[in-house]
Design a protein around this motif. Structure first.
Motif, PDB file in Angstrom:
ATOM      1  N   PRO A  55      -0.576  10.805 -11.798  1.00 29.93           N
ATOM      2  CA  PRO A  55      -1.059  11.708 -12.836  1.00 29.93           C
ATOM      3  C   PRO A  55      -0.718  13.166 -12.558  1.00 29.93           C
ATOM      4  N   GLU A  56      -0.698  13.547 -11.273  1.00 31.84           N
ATOM      5  CA  GLU A  56      -0.385  14.938 -10.953  1.00 31.84           C
ATOM      6  C   GLU A  56       1.067  15.274 -11.253  1.00 31.84           C
ATOM      7  N   LYS A  57       1.940  14.246 -11.182  1.00 31.12           N
ATOM      8  CA  LYS A  57       3.361  14.489 -11.443  1.00 31.12           C
ATOM      9  C   LYS A  57       3.721  14.375 -12.922  1.00 31.12           C
ATOM     10  N   LEU A  58       2.830  13.849 -13.717  1.00 28.13           N
ATOM     11  CA  LEU A  58       3.157  13.528 -15.103  1.00 28.13           C
ATOM     12  C   LEU A  58       3.607  14.759 -15.884  1.00 28.13           C
ATOM     13  N   ALA A  59       2.855  15.837 -15.773  1.00 28.49           N
ATOM     14  CA  ALA A  59       3.200  17.039 -16.542  1.00 28.49           C
ATOM     15  C   ALA A  59       4.569  17.584 -16.127  1.00 28.49           C
TER      16      ALA A  59
ATOM     17  N   ILE B 137      17.296  14.468 -14.057  1.00 26.21           N
ATOM     18  CA  ILE B 137      17.975  13.195 -14.344  1.00 26.21           C
ATOM     19  C   ILE B 137      19.474  13.329 -14.097  1.00 26.21           C
ATOM     20  N   LEU B 138      20.066  14.409 -14.538  1.00 25.40           N
ATOM     21  CA  LEU B 138      21.505  14.594 -14.354  1.00 25.40           C
ATOM     22  C   LEU B 138      21.858  14.675 -12.876  1.00 25.40           C
TER      23      LEU B 138
ATOM     24  N   ALA C  31      19.358   5.448  -7.358  1.00 28.33           N
ATOM     25  CA  ALA C  31      18.757   6.365  -8.326  1.00 28.33           C
ATOM     26  C   ALA C  31      17.256   6.131  -8.455  1.00 28.33           C
ATOM     27  N   LYS C  32      16.826   4.884  -8.334  1.00 28.25           N
ATOM     28  CA  LYS C  32      15.390   4.579  -8.430  1.00 28.25           C
ATOM     29  C   LYS C  32      14.598   5.316  -7.349  1.00 28.25           C
TER      30      LYS C  32
ATOM     31  N   TYR D 155      11.174   5.182 -16.681  1.00 26.79           N
ATOM     32  CA  TYR D 155      10.934   4.627 -15.348  1.00 26.79           C
ATOM     33  C   TYR D 155      10.241   5.662 -14.468  1.00 26.79           C
ATOM     34  N   ARG D 156      10.719   6.899 -14.516  1.00 27.28           N
ATOM     35  CA  ARG D 156      10.119   7.952 -13.697  1.00 27.28           C
ATOM     36  C   ARG D 156       8.654   8.170 -14.063  1.00 27.28           C
TER      37      ARG D 156
END
Length: 424
Positions: free
Chosen positions: A415-419, A378-379, A367-368, A408-409
């Motif tokens: 930073p580009e993936k944060l939103a 997540i599901l 999963a990590k 964790y994610r």
């Protein structure tokens, strides 16, 4: 009629013991919070549900011993409702006395039977526990006492013995004290003991589940824990009520409606869940116990431990058995050709994990990888890794990493993936 007075005295005692009434006036009982007719209706429903449940249990063709015990519990629970359900039909003090005697015997049987049901449901073998006769002591004593007193009351009612009124009143007083001790002391103490026994059994059962299954949410018997918790809550209230009745002269006791509504609710839960519940620690379906006899006559050597450990890790890393959400110790044992007893021994002594934690550690590592990619929800990640629910994934992930999957994610994301991650 002296015998009739004796039976009436007995009936009044039982009404006080069951409903917490302080008055011996029947009109006081009729004028409770719920009308008599409403109480009879609720009690009849509470009697019908377990009777239907007992019938359904007796026609089951699997796990017959478990369902027979559950059927016996349902029958005892139904009998406890007889005095109220039939009070508008049964006339005469002797009839009421017999119903109350049946009620007392059934009350003494309810908790041993629910304990026996839970014991068999959480046992790995299909059989009765040892020294079962100790659990039948109070029900047997109550039965003998009730039968003796009921026969005595019937005999005096029919005037087959010539006793003076003073002797009859003394007998009534003695009978009252016997039943007061049984109802207010012995049975209440018994209920408390069995509530603790069932709870202890459930705790041990859940620990054992982790030795056999990689996913155990559907086997944890939470519905039984709820039933026992509700029973324990009412038991505590009844103890407080009994103490208050000794201290406060005008204390009227707990509302009888509360008892009937609670009983109806718990009987419905028992019928709805008990009829579809199967023993949780036994192989089911195509899961069969491994019959590997290679180590049957000798202890595991160091080489055998290493060999089994290698097979276990290969089954996870190469064969990826952890992706099976229904993976059990029996399936793994059959896959690698080793007895489940030896697998458990190697896991506990050499690897230092139970089966549940061993399998879920591989699921979490898988999963990590998906969490770091930031593509799936997540599901979806939980299901792809072998977990069968989002909640079980969160619980296992946090136990291993000290973080939630979302945290964790976010910690791994750029930073580009944060939103985008925040919206998942």
């Amino acid at each position: 009629m002296p015998g009739h007075d004796l039976a009436i005295s007995f009936w009044h005692l039982m009404a006080r013991s069951r409903y917490g009434l302080q008055s011996v006036d029947r009109a006081r009982f009729v004028q409770m919070e719920f009308s008599t007719h409403m109480l009879v209706l609720i009690s009849t429903m509470a009697m019908t549900v377990p009777l239907f449940g007992a019938l359904c249990c007796l026609i089951q063709d699997r796990n017959k011993n478990v369902f027979r015990v559950l059927a016996a519990f349902f029958l005892a629970a139904a009998v406890t409702e007889l005095p109220t359900a039939l009070q508008l039909i049964v006339s005469g003090a002797v009839g009421a006395t017999l119903l109350e005697a049946l009620w007392l015997v059934a009350m003494a049987c309810v908790t041993p039977l629910i304990w026996l049901y839970v014991w068999m449901l959480t046992s790995e073998e299909d059989g009765l526990p040892k020294h079962l006769y100790w659990h039948m002591f109070l029900p047997a004593f109550t039965l003998l006492t009730s039968v003796s007193i009921a026969l005595y009351l019937i005999e005096t009612e029919l005037q087959l013995v010539g006793l003076s009124e003073q002797t009859l009143q003394q007998s009534a007083t003695a009978i009252n004290w016997v039943f007061r001790a049984l109802v207010n002391v012995a049975i209440k103490l018994q209920w408390g003991v069995y509530i603790l026994l069932v709870y202890s059994r459930l705790v041990s059962y859940r620990i054992r589940l982790k030795d056999l299954f990689a996913s155990n949410e559907s086997r944890e018997l939470r519905w039984i824990a709820f039933v026992i918790g509700a029973s324990a809550f009412y038991w505590v209230l009844s103890l407080i009520s009994s103490l208050l009745s000794l201290i406060v002269p005008d204390y009227g006791g707990l509302p009888s409606s509360a008892y009937y509504l609670l009983n109806l609710s718990l009987q419905t839960i028992m019928a709805a869940w008990g009829l579809r519940q199967r023993p949780g620690l036994r192989p089911a379906g195509n899961e069969k116990r491994a019959r590997d006899q290679r180590y049957a006559n000798s202890a595991l050597t160091e080489d055998a431990v290493d060999r089994i450990s290698g097979k276990l890790r290969k089954a996870m890393t190469v064969d990826q058995l952890y992706l099976n959400p229904n993976l059990s110790l029996w399936i793994l044992a059959r896959h690698i050709g080793v007895s489940e007893n030896y697998i458990s021994q190697v896991l506990n002594e050499a690897i230092g994990q139970n089966f549940f934690d061993f399998v879920n550690s591989y699921r979490i590592e898988a999963a990590k990888i998906n969490l770091r990619s930031g593509e799936a929800s997540i599901l979806e990640i939980a299901l792809e890794a072998g977990f069968n629910s989002r909640s079980s994934f969160y619980k296992a992930f946090k136990k291993v990493t000290d973080q939630t999957p979302t945290a964790y994610r976010l910690a791994q994301g750029t930073p580009e993936k944060l939103a985008r991650n925040l919206s998942v």
